[in-house]
Write an enzyme that holds these catalytic residues in place. Structure first.
Site, PDB file in Angstrom:
ATOM      1  N   HIS A 134      -2.374 -11.724 -18.368  1.00  0.00           N
ATOM      2  CA  HIS A 134      -1.367 -11.941 -17.325  1.00  0.00           C
ATOM      3  C   HIS A 134      -1.719 -13.180 -16.527  1.00  0.00           C
ATOM      4  O   HIS A 134      -2.862 -13.366 -16.129  1.00  0.00           O
ATOM      5  CB  HIS A 134      -1.307 -10.737 -16.375  1.00  0.00           C
ATOM      6  CG  HIS A 134      -0.352 -10.937 -15.237  1.00  0.00           C
ATOM      7  ND1 HIS A 134       1.000 -10.794 -15.395  1.00  0.00           N
ATOM      8  CD2 HIS A 134      -0.555 -11.311 -13.952  1.00  0.00           C
ATOM      9  CE1 HIS A 134       1.599 -11.060 -14.235  1.00  0.00           C
ATOM     10  NE2 HIS A 134       0.687 -11.372 -13.356  1.00  0.00           N
ATOM     11  N   ASP A 152       6.872  -0.319  -6.730  1.00  0.00           N
ATOM     12  CA  ASP A 152       6.576  -1.735  -6.509  1.00  0.00           C
ATOM     13  C   ASP A 152       7.855  -2.522  -6.253  1.00  0.00           C
ATOM     14  O   ASP A 152       7.883  -3.407  -5.400  1.00  0.00           O
ATOM     15  CB  ASP A 152       5.821  -2.324  -7.706  1.00  0.00           C
ATOM     16  CG  ASP A 152       5.619  -3.824  -7.549  1.00  0.00           C
ATOM     17  OD1 ASP A 152       4.927  -4.217  -6.590  1.00  0.00           O
ATOM     18  OD2 ASP A 152       6.168  -4.596  -8.351  1.00  0.00           O
ATOM     19  N   ARG A 155       8.582  -6.127   1.499  1.00  0.00           N
ATOM     20  CA  ARG A 155       7.576  -7.097   1.944  1.00  0.00           C
ATOM     21  C   ARG A 155       8.196  -8.470   2.134  1.00  0.00           C
ATOM     22  O   ARG A 155       7.838  -9.220   3.039  1.00  0.00           O
ATOM     23  CB  ARG A 155       6.437  -7.176   0.910  1.00  0.00           C
ATOM     24  CG  ARG A 155       5.519  -5.951   0.942  1.00  0.00           C
ATOM     25  CD  ARG A 155       4.658  -5.894  -0.312  1.00  0.00           C
ATOM     26  NE  ARG A 155       3.857  -7.099  -0.484  1.00  0.00           N
ATOM     27  CZ  ARG A 155       3.433  -7.555  -1.666  1.00  0.00           C
ATOM     28  NH1 ARG A 155       3.709  -6.891  -2.783  1.00  0.00           N
ATOM     29  NH2 ARG A 155       2.733  -8.656  -1.734  1.00  0.00           N
ATOM     30  N   SER A 202       0.268  -4.700  -6.514  1.00  0.00           N
ATOM     31  CA  SER A 202       1.591  -4.932  -7.099  1.00  0.00           C
ATOM     32  C   SER A 202       1.465  -5.446  -8.536  1.00  0.00           C
ATOM     33  O   SER A 202       2.069  -4.911  -9.477  1.00  0.00           O
ATOM     34  CB  SER A 202       2.345  -5.943  -6.224  1.00  0.00           C
ATOM     35  OG  SER A 202       3.467  -6.465  -6.880  1.00  0.00           O
ATOM     36  N   LYS A 249       1.912  -3.043 -12.451  1.00  0.00           N
ATOM     37  CA  LYS A 249       2.820  -3.371 -13.571  1.00  0.00           C
ATOM     38  C   LYS A 249       2.046  -3.502 -14.886  1.00  0.00           C
ATOM     39  O   LYS A 249       2.502  -3.071 -15.944  1.00  0.00           O
ATOM     40  CB  LYS A 249       3.594  -4.652 -13.247  1.00  0.00           C
ATOM     41  CG  LYS A 249       4.678  -4.399 -12.203  1.00  0.00           C
ATOM     42  CD  LYS A 249       5.351  -5.670 -11.717  1.00  0.00           C
ATOM     43  CE  LYS A 249       4.535  -6.335 -10.665  1.00  0.00           C
ATOM     44  NZ  LYS A 249       5.271  -7.172  -9.703  1.00  0.00           N
TER      45      LYS A 249
END
Ligand code: URA
Ligand code: CA
Length: 433
Positions: free
Chosen positions: A82, A161, A168, A183, A187
């Site tokens: 990621h 999320d 947020r 967050s 995922k």
């Protein structure tokens, strides 16, 4: 349990229990707890921070708020990569077939991009016929057979999320390490990988502009991953200038094809070898980083990585002729050079401004509904540290509009040519395990 007491506890700097965290995540997801109370808790977290246990519990509660992908039918250690996001980041297109060519199973779930260019799926769709509309069973079968497949994000992944991130966004609580780390990690964990390699970017084109902030985020995510039982490590890499030379969907596919044949830009190749060797070791396909790197480099040079890319395209309906003839990818109508106005050394190429220029050309989405133009974008001919003479082309603009004066102005403003010799920036700052 009362939400009031949870807010008060965090306000006073005390540690929340796993039950208290589950209570607010579940209550918020199902609509029992209102936005105003959650906003207040988020602001308390912003100021009081969270302990390692709280961060892991928050992540786990968000994972459990929705569907979790079960990849257990795929044999081997599934490793996901990621990136926190950057300009011209073509690594996924290269890494997926590259590490798969060494037997690492890559079960990639991907989304469409928002921002300077499309996401991995948009880029792959520049290859005629390629599609990600496959069933879960087909996906698992493909990964078992070819070690690599990409499927579109589906199902109800981490709904907590989604709600929290929107809240947020409007309550000035995005920029909080525990909230960002949980967050992102929720995922990744819900997507089912056994091990995770994180590429945390730093510099002008990154979410974390400062190295210290990037390091804090990387350490927070690695701690969460390891606490919830997923082997996790992070690389901190430069995003002050764009990665590689190409920014734009089809242009990045071409760049990936070059790189998979050992002919890619140095920085992109190096980052792929760095991230790839970590993936190979986590998947137990090499006993150490050096051995993994040697094997990866071998497959870039002997054609195996490139052949695996073709296998991957073909198995999801893509026209493999594109791999040998990248000139058949979508092409822009106009190719416009940007000549240097002075001579010297390129000392700055501001990544996010280059990204914005690519978006103005149509390479990226300004909103979720925008259509993207797969053909357009920018190809850099000079990077930071390169010498340049007056009139020499700094980059080529690939456009489908004949007037690009505003884009040119933006590009000139984002590139600095200095009289002094400047070194190329550090590419890899740190590795966090
Ligand atoms: N990206 C995410 O997915 N979450 C954040 O909180 C910030 C960036
Ligand atoms: Ca690139």
């Amino acid at each position: 349990m009362r939400m009031y007491d949870v807010i008060e506890k965090k306000r006073d700097g005390l540690e929340l229990t796993s039950e208290e965290i589950q209570f607010f995540i579940n209550g918020y997801t199902n609509g029992d707890i209102p936005d105003y109370q959650v906003s207040s808790l988020l602001m308390a977290i912003y100021f009081q921070d969270m302990t390692k246990d709280e961060r892991a519990n928050l992540t786990q509660a968000m994972v459990e708020s929705g569907d979790q992908i079960d990849l257990s039918a795929i044999s081997g250690i599934k490793v996901d990569k990621h990136s926190t996001g950057g300009v011209g980041d073509t690594t996924t297109l290269i890494l997926a077939p590259l590490v798969a060519s060494l037997g690492v199973p890559v079960a990639k779930m991907s989304g469409r991009g928002l921002g300077h260019t499309g996401g991995t799926i948009d880029k792959l769709e520049a290859v005629p016929g390629f599609h990600v509309e496959i069933t879960n069973d087909q996906f698992i079968e493909l990964v078992n057979k070819n070690k690599v497949a990409v499927i579109g994000q589906s199902g109800n992944l981490t709904p907590a999320d989604k709600k929290l991130y929107s809240l947020r966004d409007v309550t000035a609580t995005v920029n909080s390490i525990p909230l960002i780390a949980s967050s992102i990690m929720s995922k990744k964990i819900a997507s089912g990988a056994d091990a995770i390699v994180l590429d945390v970017k730093t510099g002008a084109g990154a979410f974390m502009k400062e190295l210290d902030d990037a390091r804090d985020l990387a350490e927070a995510m690695v701690a969460i991953g390891n606490k919830v039982g997923r082997n996790t490590m992070a690389v901190i890499s430069d995003m002050s200038q764009p990665l590689g030379n190409a920014i734009g969907n089809a242009l990045e596919v071409k760049e990936a094809i070059d790189t998979l044949q050992g002919k890619g830009p140095d920085d992109l190749t190096e980052l792929c070898l760095t991230l790839g060797s970590q993936m190979v070791v986590l998947a137990s396909k090499a006993s150490n980083i050096e051995e993994a790197r040697i094997k990866l480099r071998e497959n870039l040079l002997n054609g195996k990585a490139f052949d695996h890319f073709k296998l991957f395209l073909e198995s999801q309906g893509g026209d493999v002729r594109v791999a040998d003839h990248p000139e058949t990818l979508p092409q822009a109508a106009y190719k416009i050079e940007l000549p240097a106005r002075t001579s010297g050394t390129v000392s700055e190429i501001i990544a996010d401004d280059i990204g914005t220029a690519a978006m103005l050309l149509g390479a990226g989405r300004a909103t979720k509904e925008s259509q993207i133009d797969l053909a357009v974008g920018i190809v850099l001919h000079k990077k930071v540290g390169d010498a340049v003479g007056v009139g020499e082309s700094l980059l080529t603009i690939h456009a489908n509009q004949d007037s690009v004066d505003d884009v040119k102005d933006k590009l000139y403003a984002s590139i600095t040519i200095s009289e002094h010799v400047t070194e190329a920036p550090t590419l890899i700052y740190d590795t966090i395990t």
